[in-house]
Design a protein around this motif. Structure first.
Motif, PDB file in Angstrom:
ATOM      1  N   ALA A  75     -10.963  28.439  -7.581  1.00 32.12           N
ATOM      2  CA  ALA A  75      -9.541  28.755  -7.395  1.00 32.12           C
ATOM      3  C   ALA A  75      -9.178  28.724  -5.920  1.00 32.12           C
ATOM      4  O   ALA A  75      -9.959  29.164  -5.071  1.00 32.12           O
ATOM      5  N   ILE A  76      -7.988  28.199  -5.624  1.00 30.85           N
ATOM      6  CA  ILE A  76      -7.497  28.195  -4.238  1.00 30.85           C
ATOM      7  C   ILE A  76      -6.242  29.046  -4.082  1.00 30.85           C
ATOM      8  O   ILE A  76      -5.816  29.332  -2.973  1.00 30.85           O
ATOM      9  N   SER A  77      -5.611  29.454  -5.203  1.00 31.81           N
ATOM     10  CA  SER A  77      -4.417  30.291  -5.134  1.00 31.81           C
ATOM     11  C   SER A  77      -4.267  31.064  -6.444  1.00 31.81           C
ATOM     12  O   SER A  77      -4.898  30.726  -7.459  1.00 31.81           O
ATOM     13  N   TYR A  78      -3.406  32.088  -6.381  1.00 29.07           N
ATOM     14  CA  TYR A  78      -3.199  32.945  -7.542  1.00 29.07           C
ATOM     15  C   TYR A  78      -1.714  33.266  -7.687  1.00 29.07           C
ATOM     16  O   TYR A  78      -0.966  33.294  -6.694  1.00 29.07           O
ATOM     17  N   LYS A  79      -1.296  33.517  -8.925  1.00 27.85           N
ATOM     18  CA  LYS A  79       0.040  34.037  -9.210  1.00 27.85           C
ATOM     19  C   LYS A  79      -0.119  35.336  -9.978  1.00 27.85           C
ATOM     20  O   LYS A  79      -0.908  35.425 -10.925  1.00 27.85           O
ATOM     21  N   VAL A  80       0.650  36.353  -9.556  1.00 25.88           N
ATOM     22  CA  VAL A  80       0.576  37.668 -10.179  1.00 25.88           C
ATOM     23  C   VAL A  80       1.965  38.038 -10.697  1.00 25.88           C
ATOM     24  O   VAL A  80       2.922  38.106  -9.921  1.00 25.88           O
ATOM     25  N   ASP A  83       5.510  44.017 -12.772  1.00 23.08           N
ATOM     26  CA  ASP A  83       6.799  44.727 -12.695  1.00 23.08           C
ATOM     27  C   ASP A  83       7.968  43.742 -12.736  1.00 23.08           C
ATOM     28  O   ASP A  83       8.947  43.876 -12.005  1.00 23.08           O
ATOM     29  N   ASN A  84       7.827  42.702 -13.582  1.00 25.76           N
ATOM     30  CA  ASN A  84       8.846  41.655 -13.753  1.00 25.76           C
ATOM     31  C   ASN A  84       9.076  40.849 -12.478  1.00 25.76           C
ATOM     32  O   ASN A  84      10.128  40.218 -12.311  1.00 25.76           O
ATOM     33  N   GLN A  85       8.118  40.854 -11.589  1.00 28.33           N
ATOM     34  CA  GLN A  85       8.215  40.066 -10.363  1.00 28.33           C
ATOM     35  C   GLN A  85       7.008  39.141 -10.261  1.00 28.33           C
ATOM     36  O   GLN A  85       5.884  39.542 -10.566  1.00 28.33           O
ATOM     37  N   LEU A  86       7.251  37.892  -9.826  1.00 26.16           N
ATOM     38  CA  LEU A  86       6.182  36.915  -9.677  1.00 26.16           C
ATOM     39  C   LEU A  86       5.801  36.793  -8.203  1.00 26.16           C
ATOM     40  O   LEU A  86       6.635  36.481  -7.354  1.00 26.16           O
ATOM     41  N   LYS A  87       4.537  37.062  -7.909  1.00 25.68           N
ATOM     42  CA  LYS A  87       4.024  36.980  -6.550  1.00 25.68           C
ATOM     43  C   LYS A  87       2.998  35.853  -6.467  1.00 25.68           C
ATOM     44  O   LYS A  87       2.127  35.742  -7.335  1.00 25.68           O
ATOM     45  N   GLU A  88       3.092  35.011  -5.434  1.00 25.12           N
ATOM     46  CA  GLU A  88       2.149  33.928  -5.228  1.00 25.12           C
ATOM     47  C   GLU A  88       1.313  34.228  -3.988  1.00 25.12           C
ATOM     48  O   GLU A  88       1.856  34.510  -2.919  1.00 25.12           O
ATOM     49  N   ILE A  89      -0.013  34.186  -4.144  1.00 28.10           N
ATOM     50  CA  ILE A  89      -0.907  34.559  -3.055  1.00 28.10           C
ATOM     51  C   ILE A  89      -2.054  33.555  -2.964  1.00 28.10           C
ATOM     52  O   ILE A  89      -2.367  32.852  -3.930  1.00 28.10           O
ATOM     53  N   THR A  90      -2.672  33.481  -1.798  1.00 29.91           N
ATOM     54  CA  THR A  90      -3.850  32.636  -1.614  1.00 29.91           C
ATOM     55  C   THR A  90      -5.107  33.472  -1.463  1.00 29.91           C
ATOM     56  O   THR A  90      -6.211  32.995  -1.698  1.00 29.91           O
ATOM     57  N   SER A  91      -4.927  34.744  -1.079  1.00 29.52           N
ATOM     58  CA  SER A  91      -6.059  35.650  -0.957  1.00 29.52           C
ATOM     59  C   SER A  91      -6.265  36.386  -2.276  1.00 29.52           C
ATOM     60  O   SER A  91      -5.333  36.564  -3.053  1.00 29.52           O
ATOM     61  N   GLY A  92      -7.489  36.825  -2.506  1.00 28.77           N
ATOM     62  CA  GLY A  92      -7.774  37.570  -3.730  1.00 28.77           C
ATOM     63  C   GLY A  92      -7.448  39.041  -3.635  1.00 28.77           C
ATOM     64  O   GLY A  92      -7.607  39.782  -4.613  1.00 28.77           O
ATOM     65  N   SER A 111      -2.909  34.610 -12.810  1.00 28.99           N
ATOM     66  CA  SER A 111      -3.328  33.230 -13.048  1.00 28.99           C
ATOM     67  C   SER A 111      -3.990  32.691 -11.797  1.00 28.99           C
ATOM     68  O   SER A 111      -3.486  32.884 -10.687  1.00 28.99           O
ATOM     69  N   ALA A 112      -5.140  32.021 -11.995  1.00 28.01           N
ATOM     70  CA  ALA A 112      -5.874  31.404 -10.885  1.00 28.01           C
ATOM     71  C   ALA A 112      -5.732  29.890 -10.983  1.00 28.01           C
ATOM     72  O   ALA A 112      -5.902  29.309 -12.064  1.00 28.01           O
ATOM     73  N   TYR A 113      -5.410  29.237  -9.846  1.00 25.06           N
ATOM     74  CA  TYR A 113      -5.128  27.798  -9.825  1.00 25.06           C
ATOM     75  C   TYR A 113      -6.136  27.060  -8.946  1.00 25.06           C
ATOM     76  O   TYR A 113      -6.525  27.550  -7.874  1.00 25.06           O
ATOM     77  N   ASN A 114      -6.508  25.840  -9.399  1.00 25.35           N
ATOM     78  CA  ASN A 114      -7.293  24.977  -8.529  1.00 25.35           C
ATOM     79  C   ASN A 114      -6.371  24.009  -7.799  1.00 25.35           C
ATOM     80  O   ASN A 114      -5.142  24.049  -7.966  1.00 25.35           O
ATOM     81  N   ALA A 115      -6.938  23.111  -7.002  1.00 26.73           N
ATOM     82  CA  ALA A 115      -6.122  22.204  -6.196  1.00 26.73           C
ATOM     83  C   ALA A 115      -5.336  21.221  -7.047  1.00 26.73           C
ATOM     84  O   ALA A 115      -4.308  20.697  -6.614  1.00 26.73           O
ATOM     85  N   GLY A 116      -5.792  20.969  -8.268  1.00 27.43           N
ATOM     86  CA  GLY A 116      -5.093  20.022  -9.137  1.00 27.43           C
ATOM     87  C   GLY A 116      -4.048  20.658 -10.022  1.00 27.43           C
ATOM     88  O   GLY A 116      -3.435  19.981 -10.842  1.00 27.43           O
ATOM     89  N   GLY A 117      -3.835  21.963  -9.877  1.00 24.07           N
ATOM     90  CA  GLY A 117      -2.815  22.649 -10.673  1.00 24.07           C
ATOM     91  C   GLY A 117      -3.318  23.218 -11.983  1.00 24.07           C
ATOM     92  O   GLY A 117      -2.554  23.832 -12.726  1.00 24.07           O
ATOM     93  N   GLN A 118      -4.596  23.018 -12.294  1.00 23.45           N
ATOM     94  CA  GLN A 118      -5.149  23.645 -13.492  1.00 23.45           C
ATOM     95  C   GLN A 118      -5.282  25.143 -13.258  1.00 23.45           C
ATOM     96  O   GLN A 118      -5.511  25.596 -12.125  1.00 23.45           O
TER      97      GLN A 118
END
Length: 360
Positions: A75-80, A83-92, A111-118
């Motif tokens: 994984a290179i990035s994450y979405k959390v 509380d009904n808010q979407l946060k995008e982060i690169t750190s764990g 959700s954990a994402y790789n460089a290809g969007g999976q």
């Protein structure tokens, strides 16, 4: 002969180099067939720490803060979604502070994402206790005019507000002042700027507004037929959206022609004017004793209380205007569509306010 030998040697070297290049390219193609360029993320781990959690305080210390440690292979990035808010982060490492007071259960989707969007996802839940704390207040403890950093005024004739009110709103000390620890809004029977009565309408527009929480006033109501005191809220977008699209929340409304009855109502598109979203409660001695009128507001509901007695619950949803910032209003109207006929013997009356408070 020497020349030919050199040519052969050079040709052999060139052929050898071409063979190496071909093998290298061929090997690269074989490798890409066997191993994906971007391996799918896997082994997603989410650890949730509730700050201040102990055996005695299993839902935390009241700060509402949680710390997340997230890890996933490839994984290179994450979405959390929290509380009904979407946060995008690169750190764990991720921290969040819940603000709605009380003890509630929240879901957390990571959700954990790789460089290809999976991506790969995980859902968990957490119980959080958030202590009630004041976001804004006015205790009205300094004699004189209300604090200009907290309050402004609507001025002008009452019929300009769409209710056929009879007063002229001013910011004069005759109509609004603080003394002995309380705010007094005073309606007076007098000839002023073409109106027969004066009073005050004060508001926090442009100075303070909030989204979700508890708003309350501790007040003593005026006496006299035709008086119409109120503590209420309007959406910040009223200047662009207009009324009732901006939404209106009436926490305290009472009329002197029907004393000791509090009305709490909501106005929204298609449900304005004589709104069906309203309830009443009897409040004995409302003109001689202070009572606390409050609304607790969330994305799910707006609950109305008098002296902490719940008497009306409105079901909120994403389709209503009650999911944006609102500002506060205090006023004392005279007559009008709701206030009714003014007692011919009326001379003056005071709407007395001990405090206004907004909590998380």
């Amino acid at each position: 002969m020497k020349s030919i030998k050199n040519i052969i040697n050079k040709t052999g070297i060139l052929a050898f180099m071409l063979l190496l290049i071909f093998q290298s390219c061929s090997g690269g193609n074989d490798s890409s067939d066997d191993t994906p360029v971007n391996p799918a993320p896997s082994n997603l781990s989410v650890q949730v720490e509730v700050v201040g959690k102990t055996a005695a305080n299993p839902n935390g210390d009241g700060s509402g803060k949680v710390n997340l440690k997230i890890n996933a292979a490839n994984a290179i990035s994450y979405k959390v979604l929290i509380d009904n808010q979407l946060k995008e982060i690169t750190s764990g490492d991720f921290s969040y502070t819940f603000t709605a007071s009380g003890t509630k259960t929240y879901s957390i989707i990571v959700s954990a994402y790789n460089a290809g969007g999976q991506f790969i996802s995980s859902t968990s839940s957490v119980n959080i206790y958030v202590a009630r704390k004041i976001l804004w207040s006015d205790e009205f403890d300094v004699d004189g005019a209300p604090n200009s950093s907290k309050w402004g005024y609507n001025t002008g004739t009452g019929d300009g507000w769409g209710n056929n009110e009879l007063e002229y709103y001013t910011s004069r000390p005759e109509n609004v002042f603080i003394s002995n620890g309380t705010l007094k809004i005073k309606a007076i029977k007098e000839e002023y700027m073409g109106s027969h009565y004066t009073s005050t309408r004060m508001l926090t527009k442009g100075k303070f507004s909030f989204k979700y929480g508890r708003a309350e006033v501790r007040a003593k109501l005026p006496v006299g037929g035709g008086t119409w005191p109120a503590f209420w809220m309007l959406g910040d977008n009223i200047d662009t959206a207009g009324w009732p699209l901006c939404g209106e929340v009436d926490i305290l409304e009472s009329v002197g022609n029907n004393p000791d009855v509090n009305h709490s109502s909501l106005h929204s598109p298609g449900r304005s004017g004589n709104t069906p979203d309203t309830k009443t409660i009897t409040v004995p001695n409302s003109a001689t004793e202070f009572h606390i009128y409050a609304a607790e507001w969330s994305a799910e509901s707006i609950k109305f209380y008098v002296d902490d007695n719940l008497f009306y619950t409105y079901v909120n949803s994403a389709s209503t205007p009650f999911n944006q910032n609102f500002f506060l209003i205090l006023n004392l109207a005279m007559g009008g569509n709701f206030g009714g006929t003014v007692d011919p013997n009326f001379t003056s009356a005071i709407f007395e306010v001990d405090y206004v408070r907004v909590y998380n």
